[in-house]
Design an enzyme around this catalytic site. Structure first.
Site, PDB file in Angstrom:
ATOM      1  N   PHE A 133       0.854  -1.186   0.000  1.00 32.07           N
ATOM      2  CA  PHE A 133       0.000   0.000   0.000  1.00 32.07           C
ATOM      3  C   PHE A 133       0.887   1.231   0.000  1.00 32.07           C
ATOM      4  CE2 PHE A 133      -2.560   3.424   1.704  1.00 32.07           C
ATOM      5  CZ  PHE A 133      -3.747   3.262   1.008  1.00 32.07           C
ATOM      6  N   ASP A 218       9.370   2.688   1.336  1.00 36.44           N
ATOM      7  CA  ASP A 218       8.207   3.397   1.875  1.00 36.44           C
ATOM      8  C   ASP A 218       8.125   3.124   3.374  1.00 36.44           C
ATOM      9  OD1 ASP A 218       5.719   4.201   2.769  1.00 36.44           O
ATOM     10  OD2 ASP A 218       4.665   3.612   0.942  1.00 36.44           O
ATOM     11  N   LYS A 247       2.787   9.805   8.467  1.00 37.65           N
ATOM     12  CA  LYS A 247       2.162   9.249   9.680  1.00 37.65           C
ATOM     13  C   LYS A 247       2.793   9.748  10.982  1.00 37.65           C
ATOM     14  CE  LYS A 247      -0.153   5.209   7.754  1.00 37.65           C
ATOM     15  NZ  LYS A 247      -1.531   5.439   8.123  1.00 37.65           N
TER      16      LYS A 247
HETATM   17  N1  PLP Z   1       2.493   4.242   2.415  1.00 41.89           N
HETATM   18  C1  PLP Z   1       2.207   3.384   3.412  1.00 41.89           C
HETATM   19  C2  PLP Z   1       3.163   2.267   3.710  1.00 41.89           C
HETATM   20  C3  PLP Z   1       1.029   3.517   4.149  1.00 41.89           C
HETATM   21  O1  PLP Z   1       0.741   2.646   5.126  1.00 41.89           O
HETATM   22  C4  PLP Z   1       0.153   4.587   3.842  1.00 41.89           C
HETATM   23  C5  PLP Z   1      -1.115   4.751   4.568  1.00 41.89           C
HETATM   24  O2  PLP Z   1      -1.594   3.870   5.231  1.00 41.89           O
HETATM   25  C6  PLP Z   1       0.492   5.457   2.799  1.00 41.89           C
HETATM   26  C7  PLP Z   1       1.671   5.257   2.111  1.00 41.89           C
HETATM   27  C8  PLP Z   1      -0.412   6.603   2.429  1.00 41.89           C
HETATM   28  O3  PLP Z   1      -0.352   7.585   3.420  1.00 41.89           O
HETATM   29  P1  PLP Z   1      -1.451   8.759   3.467  1.00 41.89           P
HETATM   30  O4  PLP Z   1      -2.738   8.129   3.872  1.00 41.89           O
HETATM   31  O5  PLP Z   1      -0.899   9.713   4.491  1.00 41.89           O
HETATM   32  O6  PLP Z   1      -1.506   9.358   2.114  1.00 41.89           O
END
Ligand code: PLP
Length: 392
Positions: A133, A218, A247
């Site tokens: 994700f 990520d 986050k």
């Molecule tokens: N990358 C990862 C690993 C995530 O867990 C998330 C959200 O859960 C995101 C990107 C996307 O983040 P945002 O919701 O702040 O756009």
């Protein structure tokens, strides 16, 4: 009209109807609009790293909003500069920083770096993992390995190739001279807190080096202390080309960051990317308070110690519904034998504990990094009782 009726009347339906309206919080507890208190083991989806209403964040935000809330990207400001310096210092590598407002935006920046990296050699393909994700914007969605979330929004940018998470042979077959970048989570977060086989990140690094592709890690969910390390990839001894964060960095204030390490930090020329709000002084002040508090209160050690206590307590529940406990630090999954996670989430909530059904068969716990062993001892019996109710 109830608050639920008002919500249903005006909000788009993308989140469905949430079960609770929260009003305020303190430490690891939140209270709903009816005055009921809950232990918060969701933490705003791994965001509220210092819990709720932490005095350091409150003071930093109040001071900054009263001084200068916004500058745009046309001017420098001290909180943003100090935060970038701190992040580069935590990496302990030559790096440059771009600030965004969210995880998806941090990944958009990383994908634009991949485009520039690939442009000179005609490469544009991104390799990503099934069940990953990376966010909901069109770019971040294009590399998100969840077909149900992706397909309604096709056509998406490409080319993107997906391989099984942790499968080095599949990655080896997929990564080649056409690959601009590989994007990978150190542990699948939304995919159910699934760690890869030992040494996977090092293998990704090796294959990226062999192919000349950028390695994008990520760390939006795994970074800033969640696993007991500043960066989960750092704990693996791996040096990515790009790390994305969001986050927990802002402790509840919106901020994302894209760190370009070495040559990847030099790819943007003036005008290549931007954000009006990204890295605004108030969010940066909050993030500095988060980093200072993690350092001053030795919270990385706390995450490791209390995280082990949490894992032991979860492992001792002994419910027939529990298949496995996964994860590290204060980032744990209770994997179930069937699709009961939503029922367990609801039963736990009834008992005053917030947990999250991250997948139909997986309950996620991502409490604040300030969690104590006493709070674990209060929460786990509530979860055990919820599992008992659902299994009976
Ligand atoms: N990358 C990862 C690993 C995530 O867990 C998330 C959200 O859960 C995101 C990107 C996307 O983040 P945002 O919701 O702040 O756009």
């Amino acid at each position: 009209m109830t608050i639920t009726d008002r919500w249903d009347a005006v909000m788009m339906r993308n989140y469905g109807t949430p079960p609770l309206a929260l009003d305020h919080g303190a430490g690891v507890r939140v209270w709903d609009t009816d005055g009921r208190g809950y232990l918060d083991f969701v933490g705003g989806i791994a965001v509220s790293s210092l819990g709720h209403a932490h005095p350091a964040i409150v003071a930093a935000v109040c001071e900054q909003v009263g001084r200068l809330a916004h500058t745009s990207n046309l001017y420098m400001h001290e909180p943003g500069l100090r935060l970038a310096e701190r992040l580069v210092g935590l990496l302990d590598l030559p790096a440059r920083v771009f600030f965004a407002n969210s995880g998806a935006e941090a990944n958009e920046c990383a994908l634009k770096l991949a485009r520039l990296h690939g442009r000179a050699t005609g490469r544009s393909e991104i390799v990503s993992c099934h069940h990953s994700f990376h966010g909901r914007t069109i770019g971040a969605l294009s590399v998100t390995g969840n077909a149900a979330k992706r397909e309604p929004f096709a056509p998406l940018p490409g080319p993107v190739t997906f391989v099984d998470y942790g499968d080095v042979a599949a990655l080896d077959a997929a990564v080649g001279p056409q690959t601009a970048a590989v994007i990978v989570e150190p542990t699948l977060g939304e995919g159910g807190i699934v760690p890869p086989p030992a040494g996977f990140l090092a293998e990704v690094r090796r294959l990226c080096d062999a192919a000349g592709a950028l390695m994008i890690v990520d760390e939006v969910q795994s970074g800033i202390g969640r696993t007991g390390h500043w960066f989960a990839s750092q704990a693996e001894g791996v040096r990515p080309d790009v790390i994305t964060l969001a986050k927990g960095l802002g402790g509840g204030l919106p901020i994302g960051a894209c760190l370009g390490i070495g040559a990847a930090g030099e790819l943007f020329a003036p005008g290549d990317h931007g954000s009006t709000f990204g890295g605004n002084p108030v969010s940066c002040a909050a993030a500095l308070a988060v980093l200072d508090t993690i350092t001053d209160e030795h919270l990385l050690d706390n995450v490791k110690r209390v995280g082990e206590h949490l894992a032991d307590a979860l492992g001792a529940i002994g419910s027939p519904l529990v298949a496995e406990i996964r994860g590290a630090g204060l980032w744990r999954a209770v994997a179930l034998t069937g699709n009961d996670a939503a029922a367990v989430e609801a039963a736990a909530r009834e008992r005053g504990l917030l947990v999250n059904a991250v997948k139909p068969d997986t309950v996620r716990l991502a409490p604040p990094l300030i969690l104590t062993e006493a709070e674990v001892d209060e929460a786990v019996p509530l979860l055990a009782a919820a599992l008992d109710e659902v299994s009976s």
